[in-house]
Scaffold this motif. Structure first.
Motif, PDB file in Angstrom:
ATOM      1  N   PHE A  92      38.955  25.310  38.706  1.00 42.94           N
ATOM      2  CA  PHE A  92      38.537  25.886  39.976  1.00 42.94           C
ATOM      3  C   PHE A  92      39.673  26.201  40.843  1.00 42.94           C
ATOM      4  O   PHE A  92      39.818  27.062  41.513  1.00 42.94           O
ATOM      5  CB  PHE A  92      37.703  24.752  40.764  1.00 42.94           C
ATOM      6  CG  PHE A  92      36.913  25.389  42.125  1.00 42.94           C
ATOM      7  CD1 PHE A  92      36.304  26.263  42.317  1.00 42.94           C
ATOM      8  CD2 PHE A  92      37.604  24.849  43.420  1.00 42.94           C
ATOM      9  CE1 PHE A  92      35.778  26.747  43.429  1.00 42.94           C
ATOM     10  CE2 PHE A  92      37.314  24.974  44.538  1.00 42.94           C
ATOM     11  CZ  PHE A  92      36.624  26.159  44.692  1.00 42.94           C
ATOM     12  N   LEU A  93      40.535  25.007  41.274  1.00 40.94           N
ATOM     13  CA  LEU A  93      41.808  25.331  41.966  1.00 40.94           C
ATOM     14  C   LEU A  93      42.932  26.231  41.323  1.00 40.94           C
ATOM     15  O   LEU A  93      43.728  26.598  42.122  1.00 40.94           O
ATOM     16  CB  LEU A  93      42.385  23.988  42.316  1.00 40.94           C
ATOM     17  CG  LEU A  93      41.222  22.917  43.165  1.00 40.94           C
ATOM     18  CD1 LEU A  93      42.217  21.596  43.352  1.00 40.94           C
ATOM     19  CD2 LEU A  93      40.989  23.464  44.532  1.00 40.94           C
ATOM     20  N   ARG A  94      42.926  26.598  40.041  1.00 37.45           N
ATOM     21  CA  ARG A  94      43.644  27.673  39.645  1.00 37.45           C
ATOM     22  C   ARG A  94      43.119  28.997  40.098  1.00 37.45           C
ATOM     23  O   ARG A  94      44.000  29.969  40.237  1.00 37.45           O
ATOM     24  CB  ARG A  94      43.580  27.778  37.959  1.00 37.45           C
ATOM     25  CG  ARG A  94      44.297  28.540  37.288  1.00 37.45           C
ATOM     26  CD  ARG A  94      45.881  28.921  37.630  1.00 37.45           C
ATOM     27  NE  ARG A  94      46.477  30.059  37.178  1.00 37.45           N
ATOM     28  CZ  ARG A  94      46.468  31.323  37.813  1.00 37.45           C
ATOM     29  NH1 ARG A  94      45.913  31.334  38.968  1.00 37.45           N
ATOM     30  NH2 ARG A  94      47.051  32.327  37.217  1.00 37.45           N
ATOM     31  N   TYR A  95      41.917  29.139  40.053  1.00 37.29           N
ATOM     32  CA  TYR A  95      41.209  30.426  40.244  1.00 37.29           C
ATOM     33  C   TYR A  95      41.060  30.698  41.812  1.00 37.29           C
ATOM     34  O   TYR A  95      41.011  31.901  42.221  1.00 37.29           O
ATOM     35  CB  TYR A  95      39.948  30.618  39.570  1.00 37.29           C
ATOM     36  CG  TYR A  95      40.011  30.521  38.057  1.00 37.29           C
ATOM     37  CD1 TYR A  95      41.062  30.873  37.266  1.00 37.29           C
ATOM     38  CD2 TYR A  95      39.123  30.207  37.185  1.00 37.29           C
ATOM     39  CE1 TYR A  95      41.293  31.035  35.947  1.00 37.29           C
ATOM     40  CE2 TYR A  95      39.139  30.106  35.765  1.00 37.29           C
ATOM     41  CZ  TYR A  95      40.086  30.699  35.231  1.00 37.29           C
ATOM     42  OH  TYR A  95      40.225  30.697  33.796  1.00 37.29           O
TER      43      TYR A  95
ATOM     44  N   ASN B 207      41.398  34.411  29.917  1.00 35.40           N
ATOM     45  CA  ASN B 207      40.081  34.759  29.975  1.00 35.40           C
ATOM     46  C   ASN B 207      39.159  34.816  31.308  1.00 35.40           C
ATOM     47  O   ASN B 207      38.642  35.758  31.835  1.00 35.40           O
ATOM     48  CB  ASN B 207      39.062  33.981  28.893  1.00 35.40           C
ATOM     49  CG  ASN B 207      37.898  34.400  28.570  1.00 35.40           C
ATOM     50  OD1 ASN B 207      36.887  33.944  28.662  1.00 35.40           O
ATOM     51  ND2 ASN B 207      37.509  35.876  28.448  1.00 35.40           N
ATOM     52  N   GLY B 208      39.279  33.557  31.894  1.00 33.64           N
ATOM     53  CA  GLY B 208      38.664  33.433  33.204  1.00 33.64           C
ATOM     54  C   GLY B 208      39.319  34.520  34.232  1.00 33.64           C
ATOM     55  O   GLY B 208      38.628  34.898  35.230  1.00 33.64           O
ATOM     56  N   ILE B 209      40.781  34.548  34.207  1.00 36.07           N
ATOM     57  CA  ILE B 209      41.325  35.509  35.162  1.00 36.07           C
ATOM     58  C   ILE B 209      40.859  36.949  34.853  1.00 36.07           C
ATOM     59  O   ILE B 209      40.788  37.745  36.159  1.00 36.07           O
ATOM     60  CB  ILE B 209      42.968  35.357  35.023  1.00 36.07           C
ATOM     61  CG1 ILE B 209      43.341  34.185  35.412  1.00 36.07           C
ATOM     62  CG2 ILE B 209      43.639  36.430  35.760  1.00 36.07           C
ATOM     63  CD1 ILE B 209      44.741  33.855  35.195  1.00 36.07           C
ATOM     64  N   GLU B 210      40.738  37.329  33.837  1.00 33.82           N
ATOM     65  CA  GLU B 210      40.125  38.615  33.672  1.00 33.82           C
ATOM     66  C   GLU B 210      38.820  38.873  34.010  1.00 33.82           C
ATOM     67  O   GLU B 210      38.438  39.893  34.503  1.00 33.82           O
ATOM     68  CB  GLU B 210      40.301  38.998  31.978  1.00 33.82           C
ATOM     69  CG  GLU B 210      41.483  39.027  31.396  1.00 33.82           C
ATOM     70  CD  GLU B 210      41.671  39.000  29.832  1.00 33.82           C
ATOM     71  OE1 GLU B 210      42.787  39.100  29.200  1.00 33.82           O
ATOM     72  OE2 GLU B 210      40.628  38.900  29.263  1.00 33.82           O
TER      73      GLU B 210
END
Length: 328
Positions: free
Chosen positions: A51-54, A260-263
């Motif tokens: 969560f805190l990365r995104y 994958n989440g960043i994309e």
């Protein structure tokens, strides 16, 4: 003593964000500290809290702030807060999430830690609380409430935002039609979406001239098909499952779960930057992108909003065409 609400993550980005939106509102109403736990492994197999990365969320903390305590509700989470919803549910043989989550319609819980396990938002259950608090949100629709919560409290990380801005700068046209199609584990009505795209782009060409279609999809087959059927279709470069499975929660095939989440987030915010958006709200990702739209005169078409949507679009197209003296 600080009391906490812990929001567990499950499934895709849209589901997670809507659960977080519920947690944000509950934290604001209850005075509890919000903690978001996305360590479940869908976007990382290292135990990292993604969560805190995104996202940046000023009122949220990570799990490290939680105290050692048995004062937890539901009690099944005692000594299990490190677990994911899915693994604990499977171990206990539970169905659904009701036994794994506290009641968001009540503010009188005394436990130090409340755990919210949710597949989507629970704003509808919190309406009585909004009325009691004479909140400005009390008279808003669920859509308006979610939009307000996200706008004021949840911000994508700057490096992800930079990727969105760079793609827009290099690829967006003066007028953009966004299309979201989920077609792996959940197949949205493709023919209805294609009809809506044809109808909207026909009017767009007449009213705005040059335009492009930004397509966000989890299906490489759909992407190739759309580029064959429609002009000026653009999309981001991203990983696709060769087996046709969903893109998230697929560690067997995906070599970089974090990326994958960043994309997914780049696609989400590019859809939100379009002038017109076509989606089916049975997929929370499409609905979320419509809430995040930023263009001053942004419009959206939810295929699932009414079964008669296609007929209404067709009727509007015919009437508009008559008024403009063009052939529909």
């Amino acid at each position: 003593m600080t009391q906490y609400i812990v929001v567990k993550g499950t499934s895709g980005i849209g589901n997670r964000v809507f659960a977080v939106a519920t947690g944000i509102l509950y934290a604001q109403l209850s005075g509890r500290q919000l903690v978001v736990d996305w360590r479940d492994g869908s976007y990382s197999n290292t135990g990292t809290n993604l969560f805190l990365r995104y996202f940046d969320c000023p009122i949220a903390e990570s799990v490290e702030v939680l105290p050692e305590t048995d004062s937890i509700y539901p009690a099944i989470w005692k000594n299990q807060l490190h677990r994911s919803m899915g693994s604990l549910r499977d171990e206990l043989g539970l169905t659904g999430y009701s036994d794994m989550s506290f009641d968001v319609s009540q503010l009188d819980s005394q436990e130090d830690i409340l755990v919210l396990s949710a597949y989507t938002h629970k704003i509808n259950l919190m309406r009585p609380l909004l009325a009691q608090e004479t909140s400005r949100l009390a008279t808003m629709t669920i859509r308006e409430i979610l939009k307000s919560i996200l706008k004021d409290n949840l911000f994508v990380k700057e490096d992800i935002k930079s990727q969105v801005d760079e793609f827009k700068r290099e690829n967006f046209e003066n007028y953009m039609v966004g299309v979201h199609i989920r077609y792996s584990d959940m197949k949205v009505p493709l023919t209805e979406i294609e009809f809506a795209v044809r109808s909207i782009t026909r009017l767009t060409r007449f009213q705005h001239g040059n335009f492009k279609i930004f397509l966000a999809t989890d299906s490489q087959e759909v992407l190739h098909s759309f580029k064959d059927k429609f002009p000026n279709v653009i999309s981001t470069d991203k990983w696709f499952s060769q087996s046709g499975k969903r893109l998230h929660q697929n560690p067997e095939e995906c070599q970089n779960l974090v990326q994958n989440g960043i994309e997914a987030l780049v696609d989400l915010y590019l859809l939100a930057a379009c002038d017109n958006l076509i989606f089916a709200s049975r997929s929370s990702f499409g609905f979320l992108s419509s809430l995040l739209m930023t263009q001053p005169n942004a419009r959206y078409y939810d295929i699932d909003e009414e079964h008669s949507l296609v007929r209404r679009i067709k009727h509007k197209l015919i009437n508009t065409a008559k008024n403009l003296n063009i052939n529909p």
